[in-house]
Design a protein around this motif. Sequence first.
Motif, short mmCIF file in Angstrom:
data_model
loop_
_atom_site.label_atom_id
_atom_site.label_comp_id
_atom_site.label_asym_id
_atom_site.label_seq_id
_atom_site.Cartn_x
_atom_site.Cartn_y
_atom_site.Cartn_z
N VAL A 89 0.84 -1.20 0.00
CA VAL A 89 0.00 0.00 0.00
C VAL A 89 0.87 1.25 0.00
O VAL A 89 0.60 2.23 -0.71
CB VAL A 89 -0.95 -0.01 1.22
N GLY A 90 1.95 1.21 0.77
CA GLY A 90 2.87 2.35 0.77
C GLY A 90 3.48 2.59 -0.59
O GLY A 90 3.65 3.73 -1.02
N MET A 91 3.81 1.50 -1.28
CA MET A 91 4.38 1.63 -2.61
C MET A 91 3.38 2.26 -3.58
O MET A 91 3.75 3.10 -4.42
CB MET A 91 4.83 0.26 -3.13
N ALA A 92 2.10 1.89 -3.45
CA ALA A 92 1.08 2.48 -4.32
C ALA A 92 0.92 3.97 -4.05
O ALA A 92 0.68 4.77 -4.97
CB ALA A 92 -0.26 1.76 -4.11
N LEU A 93 1.10 4.38 -2.78
CA LEU A 93 0.95 5.79 -2.42
C LEU A 93 2.04 6.67 -3.04
O LEU A 93 1.83 7.86 -3.26
CB LEU A 93 0.98 5.93 -0.90
N VAL A 94 3.20 6.09 -3.28
CA VAL A 94 4.31 6.88 -3.84
C VAL A 94 4.71 6.35 -5.21
O VAL A 94 5.86 6.48 -5.63
CB VAL A 94 5.52 6.87 -2.88
N ALA A 95 3.77 5.75 -5.93
CA ALA A 95 4.09 5.08 -7.20
C ALA A 95 4.75 6.01 -8.21
O ALA A 95 5.76 5.65 -8.83
CB ALA A 95 2.82 4.47 -7.79
#
Length: 508
Positions: A303-309
């Motif tokens: 989810v964190g990776m999606a937030l800073v994609a």
Amino acid sequence: MTIAPGTPDHSTTLTRGAATLFASGVFSQFLGVLTLVVTARLLTPTDFGIIAYFIIAAAFLEIVQRAVSMILIRQPEITDDHLNTVFTMQVLLGIFSALLIWASAPLMTFFGLAELTSLIPPLCFIAIATSIKSTRFPLLERDLRFGFIAGEETTSRIAYTLMAISLTWIWRDYWAIVVASVITQVIRVIWSFSVAPMRPRLTLRCWHDCIDVSSWSLGAQITQFLINNMPQIVIGSMLGLADAGIFRVGYRLVVLFTSQIIGPLERVVYPSLANTSRTQGSSREAFERANAILLGIIVPASVGMALVANHLIVVVAGYQWLAAAQVIWVLAPLKAIETLQANVRSASYVEGSTKRLFLRNTILLIATTALTVLGSNYGFTGAILGSGAASLFAIGLALIMAKDFGTGGFLAPILMAWRTFASTFAMLLAVLFVSSAYGSGDAVGWAYETAEDLPLLRIRFSVKVLVGVFVYVGTHLLLWRLAGKPKGFESLALELAAKLKRKLSKAA
């Protein structure tokens, strides 16, 4: 000669093994990101499309060979005849695979992928190389001696990274990745015989013991592999190698934080569940604990990776790959929950219900293919949404099968990790709040268009990551204390931290 399995303390060995392989996995993924950072700036999307098909084919050959050797992990007693029979089966399968690859050239041309015919000779070599690994090597995994497994992964990954980066810098061509992969397979073979020496002999004396389990296990492994890679295959054949290359970069980052991380952990889960089943007669508690551990690690990272994609794509791969961010937005959170399949697979192998696992995978493969093809008719974004729908379908099937291995109902694996999901939601809100402080997306330039913006991008990227980590960990520990400090993901993480602190203190 009979090789008796060791019986170390299960909990201690599992913890140590998980820590060892997880550390190895994190280091390997760091090297993977480093490789991607360099190669994405030197190669074109079409190059990455060709590389995607090559990596899929090479990984498929390795998966098939591992499926054959898995019988040695589950078998109650192992003799030299078992070892030699499995080695013979590996060799025969390798030769058959090489012949099949050699005959596939017309099929590649038929699907409009004639560029891939140049990959046939190296793939044939890899088919043979993966078939001659020492069959004593899986016994180390069977006896929960994971240091040797971590050593293989780390050594081969370092060698691959050095060769891939060096050759790509020199050649600026996809052949750099091909050659690096071929040499890495040779290193894996040498490593297997160096830590688990044997003098193989061709025989099929114990073929019946191996075929009974391996046939369904092989089918389950093949279908699972095709499920994971079918979107890539469909996009390349329907939308072209360039789109396949863009999808490859986005999906590569997704799997770095999901299946690539749980890969080493899954190698702990399966033999540890098998050990628990042999010594204690039940593996339900271990299965449920493994679910909580995997979700506690994977869900916040994804989810964190999606937030800073957008930030991640620009920093890691460069502006030209920005379209790959939408792959992360859609697939990263879904693939995180989908990691429940890893424990379901392990539990199925332990109980010998590989036939059921094969049938489940077959249904999922059909659904994945149909949904991705349907989505691809609407372009690149449609293909990603189709792949996301397939992931949702996979989560449902995983929850259905998980009921048989745990003690709760349909949603038990998710409800058991409620603190993980609550902490992830808190992290999501915190990162979105930090993002809003920058202004609108247009004002801050999420898709930074000039190199002069890169330092600012790195600062904002770092701030979001630090805020996310702090909020997730803090919320997790707070909820754990409020719940009475139950035994679970938090207690295991603190236990590992305490052991690491003691080791560092002794070393100092």
